[in-house]
Design an enzyme around this catalytic site. Structure first.
Site, mmCIF file in Angstrom:
data_model
loop_
_atom_site.group_PDB
_atom_site.id
_atom_site.type_symbol
_atom_site.label_atom_id
_atom_site.label_comp_id
_atom_site.label_asym_id
_atom_site.label_seq_id
_atom_site.Cartn_x
_atom_site.Cartn_y
_atom_site.Cartn_z
ATOM 1 N N ASP A 1 -51.815 -35.851 -33.237
ATOM 2 C CA ASP A 1 -52.161 -34.624 -33.954
ATOM 3 C C ASP A 1 -51.575 -33.444 -33.177
ATOM 4 O O ASP A 1 -51.953 -33.197 -32.030
ATOM 5 C CB ASP A 1 -53.692 -34.547 -34.017
ATOM 6 C CG ASP A 1 -54.186 -33.296 -34.716
ATOM 7 O OD1 ASP A 1 -53.364 -32.413 -35.051
ATOM 8 O OD2 ASP A 1 -55.414 -33.202 -34.908
ATOM 9 N N ILE A 2 -50.673 -32.725 -33.812
ATOM 10 C CA ILE A 2 -49.965 -31.634 -33.130
ATOM 11 C C ILE A 2 -50.909 -30.513 -32.662
ATOM 12 O O ILE A 2 -50.621 -29.807 -31.697
ATOM 13 C CB ILE A 2 -48.831 -31.086 -34.038
ATOM 14 C CG1 ILE A 2 -47.771 -30.357 -33.218
ATOM 15 C CG2 ILE A 2 -49.375 -30.205 -35.162
ATOM 16 C CD1 ILE A 2 -46.490 -30.062 -33.988
ATOM 17 N N TYR B 1 -43.476 -31.927 -49.232
ATOM 18 C CA TYR B 1 -42.149 -31.504 -49.698
ATOM 19 C C TYR B 1 -41.192 -32.662 -49.973
ATOM 20 O O TYR B 1 -40.070 -32.451 -50.441
ATOM 21 C CB TYR B 1 -41.525 -30.492 -48.734
ATOM 22 C CG TYR B 1 -42.097 -29.085 -48.864
ATOM 23 C CD1 TYR B 1 -43.151 -28.813 -49.742
ATOM 24 C CD2 TYR B 1 -41.570 -28.020 -48.140
ATOM 25 C CE1 TYR B 1 -43.671 -27.536 -49.872
ATOM 26 C CE2 TYR B 1 -42.091 -26.735 -48.269
ATOM 27 C CZ TYR B 1 -43.138 -26.496 -49.128
ATOM 28 O OH TYR B 1 -43.639 -25.219 -49.251
ATOM 29 N N THR C 1 -41.413 -33.679 -44.603
ATOM 30 C CA THR C 1 -41.544 -35.102 -44.984
ATOM 31 C C THR C 1 -42.886 -35.458 -45.599
ATOM 32 O O THR C 1 -43.148 -36.617 -45.909
ATOM 33 C CB THR C 1 -41.318 -36.041 -43.774
ATOM 34 O OG1 THR C 1 -42.399 -35.844 -42.837
ATOM 35 C CG2 THR C 1 -39.996 -35.768 -43.106
ATOM 36 N N GLY C 2 -43.748 -34.475 -45.779
ATOM 37 C CA GLY C 2 -45.042 -34.716 -46.421
ATOM 38 C C GLY C 2 -44.978 -34.283 -47.869
ATOM 39 O O GLY C 2 -44.229 -34.849 -48.685
ATOM 40 N N GLY D 1 -51.768 -30.454 -45.519
ATOM 41 C CA GLY D 1 -51.017 -31.155 -44.481
ATOM 42 C C GLY D 1 -51.173 -30.523 -43.112
ATOM 43 O O GLY D 1 -52.259 -30.085 -42.719
ATOM 44 N N VAL D 2 -50.062 -30.464 -42.397
ATOM 45 C CA VAL D 2 -50.119 -29.971 -41.017
ATOM 46 C C VAL D 2 -50.481 -28.475 -40.984
ATOM 47 O O VAL D 2 -51.150 -28.003 -40.064
ATOM 48 C CB VAL D 2 -48.783 -30.287 -40.288
ATOM 49 C CG1 VAL D 2 -47.627 -29.457 -40.781
ATOM 50 C CG2 VAL D 2 -48.955 -30.176 -38.790
ATOM 51 N N ASP D 3 -50.071 -27.749 -42.006
ATOM 52 C CA ASP D 3 -50.390 -26.320 -42.119
ATOM 53 C C ASP D 3 -51.915 -26.105 -42.140
ATOM 54 O O ASP D 3 -52.458 -25.283 -41.375
ATOM 55 C CB ASP D 3 -49.746 -25.803 -43.418
ATOM 56 C CG ASP D 3 -49.673 -24.296 -43.514
ATOM 57 O OD1 ASP D 3 -50.130 -23.619 -42.592
ATOM 58 O OD2 ASP D 3 -49.151 -23.808 -44.531
HETATM 59 P P1 ADP Z 1 -44.244 -30.334 -45.778
HETATM 60 O O1 ADP Z 1 -44.832 -29.490 -46.873
HETATM 61 O O2 ADP Z 1 -43.216 -29.590 -44.937
HETATM 62 O O3 ADP Z 1 -43.763 -31.650 -46.278
HETATM 63 P P2 ADP Z 1 -46.686 -31.554 -44.672
HETATM 64 O O4 ADP Z 1 -47.715 -30.887 -43.848
HETATM 65 O O5 ADP Z 1 -47.087 -32.060 -46.013
HETATM 66 O O6 ADP Z 1 -45.460 -30.534 -44.747
HETATM 67 O O7 ADP Z 1 -46.079 -32.768 -43.867
HETATM 68 C C1 ADP Z 1 -45.195 -32.649 -42.777
HETATM 69 C C2 ADP Z 1 -45.464 -33.783 -41.798
HETATM 70 O O8 ADP Z 1 -46.580 -33.436 -40.979
HETATM 71 C C3 ADP Z 1 -45.802 -35.124 -42.440
HETATM 72 O O9 ADP Z 1 -45.067 -36.144 -41.784
HETATM 73 C C4 ADP Z 1 -47.301 -35.270 -42.164
HETATM 74 O O10 ADP Z 1 -47.671 -36.637 -42.039
HETATM 75 C C5 ADP Z 1 -47.410 -34.582 -40.823
HETATM 76 N N1 ADP Z 1 -48.747 -34.104 -40.403
HETATM 77 C C6 ADP Z 1 -49.847 -33.828 -41.147
HETATM 78 N N2 ADP Z 1 -50.859 -33.413 -40.365
HETATM 79 C C7 ADP Z 1 -50.397 -33.443 -39.082
HETATM 80 C C8 ADP Z 1 -50.959 -33.145 -37.804
HETATM 81 N N3 ADP Z 1 -52.229 -32.724 -37.669
HETATM 82 N N4 ADP Z 1 -50.180 -33.302 -36.695
HETATM 83 C C9 ADP Z 1 -48.891 -33.715 -36.806
HETATM 84 N N5 ADP Z 1 -48.298 -34.009 -37.969
HETATM 85 C C10 ADP Z 1 -49.039 -33.875 -39.098
#
Ligand code: ADP
Length: 170
Positions: free
Chosen positions: A9-10, A120, A117-118, A31-33
């Protein structure tokens, strides 16, 4: 320059800057945002409101607030549209611009999620290759040999793809 791959988890990382795969409004998303905004606290959204969005391939920096990271670099990855819409160049810009921003702010370490890669929909293998090749290219000739780039895979498949791409490009 060192590239490190890890699964996790970033939002938990003690690095100078973490990169957010944001959307162009910079007003939060899934997602990560979503994870970054939850962990940083509501002041992050307040600072993001002042930034008035961000274009695809560009980035904007904020503080990290309650995150262990000092800064968040918000970048907007391309939405996958079949690959003929300049997606590869835009994704490469996200990595290049974020590294440049980190270096300008004297960061010694930066961590990236797998941008685009999520939600998008960017194909994971191609995205991993772009991430690695762009990072290697944009840190070439860097005076600071201690600069660390972390590639954070949320799932095992992405971690494996990063390791494969590292073998291919190094
Ligand atoms: P995008 O809209 O750019 O595709 P996402 O957030 O949907 O962004 O996904 C981008 C990547 O981040 C995916 O590979 C997803 O699995 C990953 N991701 C989601 N949550 C976390 C987290 N807490 N830490 C690291 N990577 C994450």
């Amino acid at each position: 320059m060192h590239i490190k791959v890890l699964q996790g988890d970033i939002t938990k990382l003690h690095v100078d800057a973490i990169v957010n795969a944001a959307n162009s409004s910079l007003l939060g998303g899934g997602g990560v945002d979503g994870a970054i905004h939850r962990a940083a606290g509501k002041e992050l959204l307040e600072e993001c409101r002042e930034l008035h969005g961000c274009k695809t391939g560009q980035c904007k920096m904020t503080k990290g607030y309650n995150l262990p990271a000092k800064y968040v670099i918000h970048t907007v990855g391309p939405v996958w549209n079949g690959g003929t819409d300049g997606e590869a160049e835009l994704l490469s810009c996200c990595y290049r611009n974020s590294i440049q921003c980190a270096i300008e702010h004297e960061c010694k370490s930066i961590a990236f999620p797998a941008i685009s890669t999520g939600i998008y929909g960017y194909p994971k293998e191609q995205a991993a290759e772009i991430a690695i090749s762009t990072i290697i290219d944009s840190t070439k000739g860097q005076a600071d040999s201690d600069f660390e780039v972390w590639l954070v895979a949320f799932d095992e498949e992405t971690e494996r793809l990063y390791h494969n791409a590292m073998l291919q490009y190094s």
